[in-house]
Design a protein around this motif. Structure first.
Motif, PDB file in Angstrom:
ATOM      1  N   ALA A  37       0.718  -1.354   0.229  1.00 36.08           N
ATOM      2  CA  ALA A  37       0.137  -0.132   0.096  1.00 36.08           C
ATOM      3  C   ALA A  37       0.748   1.153   0.142  1.00 36.08           C
ATOM      4  N   ALA A  38       1.946   1.228   0.522  1.00 33.39           N
ATOM      5  CA  ALA A  38       2.919   2.126   0.890  1.00 33.39           C
ATOM      6  C   ALA A  38       3.455   2.714  -0.426  1.00 33.39           C
ATOM      7  N   MET A  39       3.526   1.845  -1.410  1.00 35.06           N
ATOM      8  CA  MET A  39       4.079   2.261  -2.807  1.00 35.06           C
ATOM      9  C   MET A  39       2.981   2.395  -3.807  1.00 35.06           C
ATOM     10  N   GLY A  40       1.868   2.300  -3.328  1.00 37.51           N
ATOM     11  CA  GLY A  40       0.381   2.609  -4.175  1.00 37.51           C
ATOM     12  C   GLY A  40       0.369   1.158  -4.865  1.00 37.51           C
ATOM     13  N   GLY A  65       4.360   4.714 -13.645  1.00 37.62           N
ATOM     14  CA  GLY A  65       4.452   6.013 -13.395  1.00 37.62           C
ATOM     15  C   GLY A  65       3.619   6.257 -12.126  1.00 37.62           C
ATOM     16  N   ARG A  66       3.104   5.162 -11.596  1.00 37.68           N
ATOM     17  CA  ARG A  66       2.396   5.278 -10.357  1.00 37.68           C
ATOM     18  C   ARG A  66       3.102   4.665  -9.108  1.00 37.68           C
ATOM     19  N   ILE A  67       4.282   4.370  -9.071  1.00 36.18           N
ATOM     20  CA  ILE A  67       4.691   3.846  -7.731  1.00 36.18           C
ATOM     21  C   ILE A  67       5.342   4.954  -7.176  1.00 36.18           C
ATOM     22  N   VAL A  68       4.893   5.007  -5.651  1.00 34.64           N
ATOM     23  CA  VAL A  68       5.338   6.222  -4.795  1.00 34.64           C
ATOM     24  C   VAL A  68       6.721   5.692  -4.017  1.00 34.64           C
ATOM     25  N   ARG A  69       7.592   6.387  -3.935  1.00 32.89           N
ATOM     26  CA  ARG A  69       8.949   5.915  -3.247  1.00 32.89           C
ATOM     27  C   ARG A  69       8.957   6.837  -2.166  1.00 32.89           C
ATOM     28  N   LYS A  81      -3.159   3.041  -3.027  1.00 37.08           N
ATOM     29  CA  LYS A  81      -3.660   3.174  -4.945  1.00 37.08           C
ATOM     30  C   LYS A  81      -3.893   4.539  -5.106  1.00 37.08           C
ATOM     31  N   ARG A  82      -5.241   5.012  -4.390  1.00 40.89           N
ATOM     32  CA  ARG A  82      -5.627   6.206  -4.932  1.00 40.89           C
ATOM     33  C   ARG A  82      -4.807   7.319  -4.517  1.00 40.89           C
ATOM     34  N   LEU A  83      -3.960   7.456  -3.793  1.00 43.33           N
ATOM     35  CA  LEU A  83      -3.050   8.444  -3.020  1.00 43.33           C
ATOM     36  C   LEU A  83      -1.863   8.410  -4.385  1.00 43.33           C
ATOM     37  N   ALA A  84      -1.416   7.328  -4.735  1.00 43.50           N
ATOM     38  CA  ALA A  84      -0.374   7.003  -5.904  1.00 43.50           C
ATOM     39  C   ALA A  84      -1.012   7.659  -7.214  1.00 43.50           C
ATOM     40  N   ALA A 134       5.817  11.321  -1.915  1.00 46.33           N
ATOM     41  CA  ALA A 134       6.577  10.347  -1.246  1.00 46.33           C
ATOM     42  C   ALA A 134       5.727   9.795  -0.221  1.00 46.33           C
ATOM     43  N   MET A 135       6.047   8.331   0.064  1.00 49.44           N
ATOM     44  CA  MET A 135       4.854   7.520   1.292  1.00 49.44           C
ATOM     45  C   MET A 135       5.828   6.530   1.789  1.00 49.44           C
ATOM     46  N   ILE A 136       5.372   6.242   3.041  1.00 47.16           N
ATOM     47  CA  ILE A 136       5.879   4.948   3.686  1.00 47.16           C
ATOM     48  C   ILE A 136       4.820   4.520   4.733  1.00 47.16           C
ATOM     49  N   ASP A 137       4.729   3.203   5.016  1.00 42.80           N
ATOM     50  CA  ASP A 137       3.787   2.850   5.996  1.00 42.80           C
ATOM     51  C   ASP A 137       4.621   2.672   7.395  1.00 42.80           C
TER      52      ASP A 137
END
Lengths: 325, 325
Positions: A76-79, A143-147, A198-201, A207-210
């Motif tokens: 989830a943290a990477m979308g 293009g939708r992977i959040v690091r 997924k929606r945030l991505a 940037a995102m992390i769990d």
């Protein structure tokens, strides 16, 4: 007592599947057909008795469910959209067959709830302690992977849900007290924010992390990867009613919202102008998304600002295992 | 003693990569870009102290190497090209830092030898016993995946390499004896028949499995999945010189070639007319491929035929864990 092959048959009968699984449990490998053009995302977590859980504090079904959720939380943290799970089980001789069934049922039911397949793994005796090893994979468009590395000075920092409940439950258990049910729930049956991730991505956050090791510790990973710092307004950290009640008796418990682990909420950095849109998007799926601070141009620094505007440097925090001798 | 994050940094520095890895260790998930149009194959194995290995019998570097090989062997058995590995490590407090380094170095060196990336995992304390949890995935073109289920009556049964050495080494260790080096090697440092598996798959064989639980047990999986039986000519089972020497002293050891585990050789069923071609193909990469019998039209039956033509039914064999209580 059961034998390995009979156990595998039982797992196979319960294992949820999904469209992309061409072959699940039964051969030397599972065969999957991930969506064309997407990237494959992989994560893994070990849950070890006496280290991550105690059999007398956690029921077997919850343990199965949690081992799914903690892995899906990383996806989830990477979308990513979760696709499949692999389960390794080391079972000690004193683990009753009913317990084992409950663990597997909890695992499979939770996987099915998220629409994820169980495609393989390994089951064996363990010397003494119960071992649960899970690997999860999912897919996402490139293009939708959040690091962790995309946070920029000026970004807002947001967090989903409420923090500290899981660590509070553990603290109470360690003290020999029974945590209130809504707090215990957060510790034993965490949810992974898969849909939100997924929606945030898709909304183009930076940037995102769990949050598995505590807010300050996990924020530190984003800051280190992005080469920036952060300012957190402590009064804005979202807390549950039960957590606030505990806090009224013992203000020192606030440290659990900052440094306690196992929240499994998402922490993200996004452009300030987009925040209202992100909050509306989260509200649409019933999740609270709170602004708790902002990203600043001071590499790795974390400042805590209280309601009176007083600033102090955050203590390095976050759980880390001491390993070996 | 080291801390979790420092250990992860050490693993990250050693971790081999490959073309398809867009992001390895460092974020919530690894990001991979598997070849378009190929299927993804997944397998997993737990190695637990006191169950699968003893620290006083196996050196840490060998354990790391073996945990790679046993997983790649499952990919080889379906004809896949290995792509990436995930490593879960539970480390007890009495495991020395030097041992941990050796384990990781053995793992990474072996992965690099096979051209496979290490892309993620989990490291944590363990209560008492060393835990090694590995998940491996690979890719294969959809038409070139070899399953257990394709064996047909009339097919020849073939096996790579030589059988029984690994089980013989274990038997000697259990007796307190030192196995001869070439035998010990087979137990502590098995090789996965990756290149052979791919070439056999491309040659259109009918069914394949890797020998981890013993010839009779693993053959049983092919027979069950294919709905056929088998006749094995015991005199044709390939044995090493060292195994033959041990056999001369104690003919009862022959049971280890039939039912002993951890050979990590490939057992396959193929059309009789193609056997010479397959053997030439194997010889081309330095591997012996021996015909040991044939597939018969008698579901699940396994007949052993000795040099005098005497036939007897094989005892059900193969290692299986008794699990739970």
């Amino acid at each position: 007592m059961t034998d390995e092959f009979r156990l595998i048959e039982r797992i196979r009968a319960l294992a949820p599947s999904c469209l992309e699984v061409e072959e699940g449990i039964g051969d030397d490998c599972a065969v999957l057909n991930p969506p064309a053009g997407e990237r494959l995302l992989v994560t893994s977590d070990l849950l070890l008795e006496g280290v991550h859980f105690r059999r007398d504090w956690t029921c077997a079904a919850d343990l199965g469910a949690k081992s799914v959720a903690v892995n899906l939380s990383d996806l989830a943290a990477m979308g990513a959209r979760p696709l499949a799970l692999v389960l390794g089980l080391g079972v000690p001789d004193d683990f009753a067959a009913g317990q084992l069934d409950a663990l597997i049922a909890g695992f499979c039911r939770t996987a099915a709830d998220y629409g994820v397949a169980l495609v393989g793994g390994d089951t064996c005796r363990s010397q003494q302690f119960l071992t649960v090893a899970v690997t999860a994979f999912g897919t996402a468009a490139p293009g939708r992977i959040v690091r962790r590395s995309g946070a920029r000075a000026g970004d807002c920092l947001l967090v989903s849900g409420e923090l500290g409940d899981s660590a509070l439950a553990l603290r109470l258990l360690q003290r020999g007290e029974n945590p209130p049910p809504e707090i215990a729930e957060r510790h034993h049956r965490p949810r992974a924010r898969v849909e939100l991730g997924k929606r945030l991505a898709a909304a183009g956050i930076h940037a995102m992390i769990d949050l598995s090791d505590g807010l300050i510790g996990d924020l530190g990973h984003i800051l280190a990867a992005s080469g920036v710092g952060a300012e957190i307004e402590t009064a804005k950290i979202p807390l549950s009613g039960a957590f606030r009640r505990a806090l009224a008796d013992d203000p020192g418990l606030f440290a659990l919202a900052l440094g306690g682990g196992e929240d499994y909420e998402l922490l993200l950095a996004a452009e300030a102008s987009g925040v209202a849109g992100l909050q509306a998007l989260a509200a649409g799926i019933g999740v609270r998304l709170s602004v708790i601070g902002r990203v600043v141009d001071e590499p790795r620094a974390i400042w805590l600002v209280d309601a009176d505007g007083e600033r102090r440097r955050a203590e390095p925090a976050g759980f880390r295992h001491a390993i070996g001798k």
